[in-house]
Design an enzyme around this catalytic site. Structure first.
Site, PDB file in Angstrom:
ATOM      1  N   HIS A  17      21.403 -98.943  10.944  1.00 13.96           N
ATOM      2  CA  HIS A  17      21.422 -98.190   9.376  1.00 13.96           C
ATOM      3  C   HIS A  17      21.383 -97.001   9.501  1.00 13.96           C
ATOM      4  CE1 HIS A  17      20.704-102.375   8.206  1.00 13.96           C
ATOM      5  NE2 HIS A  17      20.268-102.426   7.305  1.00 13.96           N
ATOM      6  N   ASN A  39      19.580 -94.814   3.500  1.00 14.13           N
ATOM      7  CA  ASN A  39      20.386 -95.697   2.427  1.00 14.13           C
ATOM      8  C   ASN A  39      20.990 -95.923   1.972  1.00 14.13           C
ATOM      9  OD1 ASN A  39      19.465 -96.846   6.468  1.00 14.13           O
ATOM     10  ND2 ASN A  39      21.220 -96.249   6.204  1.00 14.13           N
ATOM     11  N   ASP A  57      16.570 -99.846  13.601  1.00 14.41           N
ATOM     12  CA  ASP A  57      17.524-100.966  13.952  1.00 14.41           C
ATOM     13  C   ASP A  57      18.540-100.380  15.286  1.00 14.41           C
ATOM     14  OD1 ASP A  57      18.912-100.291  12.018  1.00 14.41           O
ATOM     15  OD2 ASP A  57      19.750-102.701  11.609  1.00 14.41           O
ATOM     16  N   ALA A  99      24.610-103.717  -0.740  1.00 11.46           N
ATOM     17  CA  ALA A  99      24.591-105.723  -1.222  1.00 11.46           C
ATOM     18  C   ALA A  99      23.977-106.123  -1.742  1.00 11.46           C
ATOM     19  CB  ALA A  99      24.469-105.919  -0.045  1.00 11.46           C
ATOM     20  N   ASP A 138      13.799-104.973   7.153  1.00 10.30           N
ATOM     21  CA  ASP A 138      14.457-104.836   6.052  1.00 10.30           C
ATOM     22  C   ASP A 138      15.364-106.091   6.286  1.00 10.30           C
ATOM     23  OD1 ASP A 138      15.868-105.449   3.832  1.00 10.30           O
ATOM     24  OD2 ASP A 138      17.430-103.662   4.363  1.00 10.30           O
TER      25      ASP A 138
END
Length: 394
Positions: A261, A229, A258, A150, A285
């Site tokens: 991810h 990731n 979470d 992102a 994060d």
């Protein structure tokens, strides 16, 4: 925040991450741990207040090494006008069990980075109550275009010493961690330069092969940003950056728990391969909407949508979470892939170890958490354990 006590406090029958058997913690009138002693070796002769935690776990508060914002403020968007929100964030994180954190600046313009560094540098010396800002984590702008995730492509920069100096400006002393893609350095000079400044180098948003990663570790990199990731997948013929990190005894990997991810199954593999908190640490994060309800929020010049604690760009790209750090601890227990001691250590002792801070030892301030594991419900709960308040925990 823990206040100095009027009288010494002895905490007994405590389980403490990193210590065998039940422990007694002797806390002096300044709120400092004087000793941590095995219960079987001491007689309980309390000097004043005696607190029996009946086998609950006692730890320091969490440390979040990768958090991008909270309460609607993204740290790259800090200005003189909104800097007062940082104090609210510090208190908010304290209430979420976090003792310290690194405001994380994702890839943006050099001007924005410099502005945020200036404001944070001014705030650090005068911190009072609340979670402490321990420095800054620069996540970029020296990232691989193909693994930028992102991060906005227009602000990515080549990895050279000159560009690093331009980004850091006069604030190298404020930066604690920098995430970079090591394959972008064709000279082999950048990582040693950053280490000479006292900055921890973390590899991430990278296409590095295992050989390139190994070379970066030899040059002084000691960390990996959000394992799995924005990096090549583990492969049986090319283990890549993550494979090199997992098998290196002096490298620690941050990871997000979470459930989005990284799948719990892959986290279980990572935990087993990395010897739990010896090679890993939890990060949130979390993005600016941390503390706000689900919805659509601005993110630099774009928008992110938050659903059930997960934030995505309009094209579906994962951009972060809005789940607090200690929810990751609870998730590891909920998924049954970690025991209580290691889960707690991954958010408390391990992040401290990753940046060279001590865990729960003699002479530490008692910013303590008390954790209770319910064998019936299989739930882990916590509260701030402020000396005498320990006795009232249910």
């Amino acid at each position: 925040m823990t206040q100095a006590t009027q009288n010494p406090v002895d905490i007994i029958n405590a389980r403490v991450p990193g210590y065998k058997d039940l422990q007694m913690l002797l806390v002096n009138q300044e709120g400092i741990i004087e000793q941590i002693l095995p219960m079987r070796t001491v007689g309980v002769q309390s000097r004043t207040t005696l607190v029996d935690v009946a086998g609950d776990w006692i730890s320091l508060g969490g440390v979040d090494l990768q958090i991008n914002g909270a309460l609607g403020l993204a740290f790259p968007d800090l200005t003189a006008e909104n800097a007062h929100i940082l104090q609210k964030i510090r208190q908010f994180l304290w209430d979420l069990g976090v003792d310290g954190f690194l405001p994380t600046l994702v890839t943006t313009s050099v001007e924005n980075i410099q502005r945020s560094l200036t404001i944070i540098a001014d705030i650090i010396p005068s911190q009072q109550a609340g979670a402490k800002i321990l420095g800054v984590h620069l996540e970029g702008p020296f990232l691989n275009f193909q693994k930028r995730g992102a991060h906005p492509a227009e602000y990515l920069l080549p990895l050279t010493i000159d560009e690093v100096k331009r980004v850091l400006g006069n604030y190298a002393h404020v930066v604690k961690i920098i995430t970079l893609a090591p394959e972008l350095d064709f000279t082999g000079e950048v990582i040693p330069y950053l280490r000479s400044l006292g900055i921890t180098v973390s590899l991430g948003h990278s296409q590095a092969t295992s050989a390139q990663a190994q070379r970066a570790f030899e040059e002084g990199a000691t960390m990996v940003t959000h394992a799995f990731n924005a990096m090549p997948a583990l492969h049986h013929r090319e283990p890549g950056l993550l494979g090199a990190a997992i098998t290196h005894p002096d490298v620690m990997c941050g990871f997000i728990a979470d459930g989005k991810h990284v799948s719990p199954t892959m986290l279980q593999i990572l935990l087993r391969a990395s010897y739990q908190e010896k090679g890993l640490f939890l990060v949130s994060d979390a993005l600016a909407p941390l503390g706000l309800p689900d919805g659509v929020y601005p993110w630099d010049s774009r928008q992110i949508e938050v659903k059930n604690g997960t934030a995505q760009l309009a094209d579906g790209t994962l951009s972060g979470t809005t789940l607090p750090l200690l929810v990751g601890v609870q998730n590891l227990l909920k998924w049954g892939i970690c025991d209580v001691e290691n889960a707690i250590a991954l958010a408390t002792n391990a992040p401290r170890k990753a940046i060279g801070l001590p865990g729960i030892i003699k002479s530490q301030s008692t910013n303590l958490l008390r954790w209770h594991w319910d064998e019936t419900t299989k739930e882990l709960t916590w509260q701030r354990a402020i000396t005498a308040d320990l006795v009232y925990f249910k």
